[in-house]
Design a protein around this motif. Structure first.
Motif, mmCIF file in Angstrom:
data_model
loop_
_atom_site.group_PDB
_atom_site.id
_atom_site.type_symbol
_atom_site.label_atom_id
_atom_site.label_comp_id
_atom_site.label_asym_id
_atom_site.label_seq_id
_atom_site.Cartn_x
_atom_site.Cartn_y
_atom_site.Cartn_z
ATOM 1 N N SER A 165 48.281 -141.563 -39.088
ATOM 2 C CA SER A 165 47.945 -140.144 -38.956
ATOM 3 C C SER A 165 46.495 -139.930 -39.355
ATOM 4 O O SER A 165 45.837 -140.831 -39.885
ATOM 5 C CB SER A 165 48.856 -139.278 -39.843
ATOM 6 O OG SER A 165 48.582 -139.503 -41.217
ATOM 7 N N LYS A 202 52.572 -137.450 -27.689
ATOM 8 C CA LYS A 202 53.477 -136.534 -28.358
ATOM 9 C C LYS A 202 53.149 -136.627 -29.836
ATOM 10 O O LYS A 202 53.006 -137.725 -30.376
ATOM 11 C CB LYS A 202 54.926 -136.940 -28.107
ATOM 12 C CG LYS A 202 55.961 -136.059 -28.780
ATOM 13 C CD LYS A 202 57.368 -136.549 -28.462
ATOM 14 C CE LYS A 202 58.405 -135.699 -29.181
ATOM 15 N NZ LYS A 202 59.788 -136.186 -28.906
ATOM 16 N N THR A 203 52.997 -135.496 -30.526
ATOM 17 C CA THR A 203 52.566 -135.519 -31.921
ATOM 18 C C THR A 203 53.381 -134.571 -32.784
ATOM 19 O O THR A 203 54.042 -133.652 -32.294
ATOM 20 C CB THR A 203 51.077 -135.122 -32.046
ATOM 21 O OG1 THR A 203 50.841 -133.886 -31.347
ATOM 22 C CG2 THR A 203 50.167 -136.190 -31.498
ATOM 23 N N LYS A 204 53.310 -134.836 -34.077
ATOM 24 C CA LYS A 204 53.747 -133.883 -35.086
ATOM 25 C C LYS A 204 52.487 -133.337 -35.753
ATOM 26 O O LYS A 204 51.528 -134.085 -35.969
ATOM 27 C CB LYS A 204 54.645 -134.553 -36.127
ATOM 28 C CG LYS A 204 55.996 -134.993 -35.590
ATOM 29 C CD LYS A 204 56.809 -135.670 -36.682
ATOM 30 C CE LYS A 204 58.145 -136.167 -36.124
ATOM 31 N NZ LYS A 204 58.924 -136.910 -37.169
ATOM 32 N N GLU A 211 56.092 -128.578 -40.489
ATOM 33 C CA GLU A 211 55.947 -129.524 -39.378
ATOM 34 C C GLU A 211 56.193 -128.836 -38.036
ATOM 35 O O GLU A 211 57.176 -128.124 -37.865
ATOM 36 C CB GLU A 211 56.939 -130.676 -39.558
ATOM 37 C CG GLU A 211 56.780 -131.802 -38.560
ATOM 38 C CD GLU A 211 57.742 -132.939 -38.816
ATOM 39 O OE1 GLU A 211 58.694 -133.093 -38.028
ATOM 40 O OE2 GLU A 211 57.559 -133.661 -39.823
ATOM 41 N N GLU A 213 55.830 -129.434 -33.541
ATOM 42 C CA GLU A 213 55.699 -130.412 -32.466
ATOM 43 C C GLU A 213 54.545 -130.003 -31.558
ATOM 44 O O GLU A 213 54.195 -128.823 -31.460
ATOM 45 C CB GLU A 213 56.985 -130.477 -31.641
ATOM 46 C CG GLU A 213 58.169 -131.051 -32.377
ATOM 47 C CD GLU A 213 59.393 -131.127 -31.482
ATOM 48 O OE1 GLU A 213 59.664 -130.151 -30.758
ATOM 49 O OE2 GLU A 213 60.074 -132.160 -31.504
#
Length: 277
Positions: A165, A202-204, A211, A213
């Motif tokens: 991250s 695709k990420t958080k 959190e 999306e």
């Protein structure tokens, strides 16, 4: 309490590193490390798997009481013998542990056998972590960097104790995303980190410990070029002003390569496809 010294660079804190840090009870754990891995110093590359601040925090989350950061320029010309003697005099360890491939001293001439012999002479316990394998591969920071460069983020995250991250400030963009109906945030990709394969992920997204999306484009935006690597993120189910805030982006799946679009409509259609994925 007796002190244990854990020697290593611990870049990324992967499953192999955990073996080095997994010590018997009854010791206070002290990590001896460098801000930048010596291999990267000599190569001139900036390809860290995590920022130094993240590394220190992650080590503390794993129960390390103290993190000692050595100045590599002050020890790079030390003989292996002098390096070990300096650790012994400064920190009086009762136990020294390291990984199977730990090297140290001028020219990286020192190895685990030399540490073991030194410990015998000083009456110090010695522990060496054996290699940890996954799918026939020995887990290493180099292997994980290769996965990240190839966009194989799921493989990389599977070997790390925390997903790869980065955390950066949200900067002003050109607000083009708003005109497309998909407002995005922009962050400069950290220069010191290994470069993710350019493309859409695709990420958080972590905002004030919550959190969300989203999807993030990492690259130089071939349709609307930038002169630095940028992370442009659409956050699902969020609205609000985030300029100046530091947000953490956690890539979890590679969706597609960067594409240069011939029109705004073509770009908009692709964003809709990405979101459906």
């Amino acid at each position: 309490m007796k002190r244990a010294l854990c020697l290593g660079t611990f870049d990324g804190l992967h499953k192999g590193h955990i073996k080095v840090l997994n010590l018997p009870l009854g010791y206070s754990k002290t990590v001896v490390t460098f801000a930048l891995p010596p291999k990267l110093v000599f190569s001139g590359k900036r390809e860290l798997l995590m920022s130094f601040e993240d590394k220190v925090q992650s080590l503390k989350d794993l129960g390390i009481e103290e993190v000692l950061t050595l100045d590599f320029n002050l020890v790079r010309d030390m003989s292996p013998e002098d390096f070990l003697e300096s650790l012994y005099k400064k920190y009086s360890p009762a136990l020294i542990c390291c990984g199977f491939n730990y090297r140290f001293g001028k020219g990286a001439l020192g190895d685990t056998e030399q540490i073991e012999e030194f410990c015998k002479q000083k009456g110090i316990e010695f522990m060496m972590a054996e290699p940890v394998k996954e799918d026939e591969n020995t887990i290493s920071s180099t292997l994980i960097r290769d996965y990240i460069k190839n966009g194989e983020i799921e493989k990389a995250n599977n070997l790390l104790t925390k997903p790869f991250s980065f955390e950066e400030e949200v900067i002003k963009g050109d607000a083009r995303g708003r005109t497309l109906g998909y407002p995005t945030i922009n962050q400069k990709y950290p220069e010191e980190l290994v470069k993710l394969k350019f493309g859409v992920y695709k990420t958080k997204i972590i905002i004030d410990e919550k959190e969300f999306e989203g999807i993030t484009n990492i690259g130089i935006r071939p349709t609307f070029k930038t002169d630095f690597v940028i992370a442009e993120t659409y956050i699902k189910d969020f609205s609000g002003d985030l300029y100046g805030k530091k947000l953490r982006i956690i890539p979890i799946e590679f969706l597609r390569e960067e594409i240069k679009f011939s029109s705004i409509e073509e770009l908009k259609r692709q964003i809709e496809i990405d979101l459906k994925k």
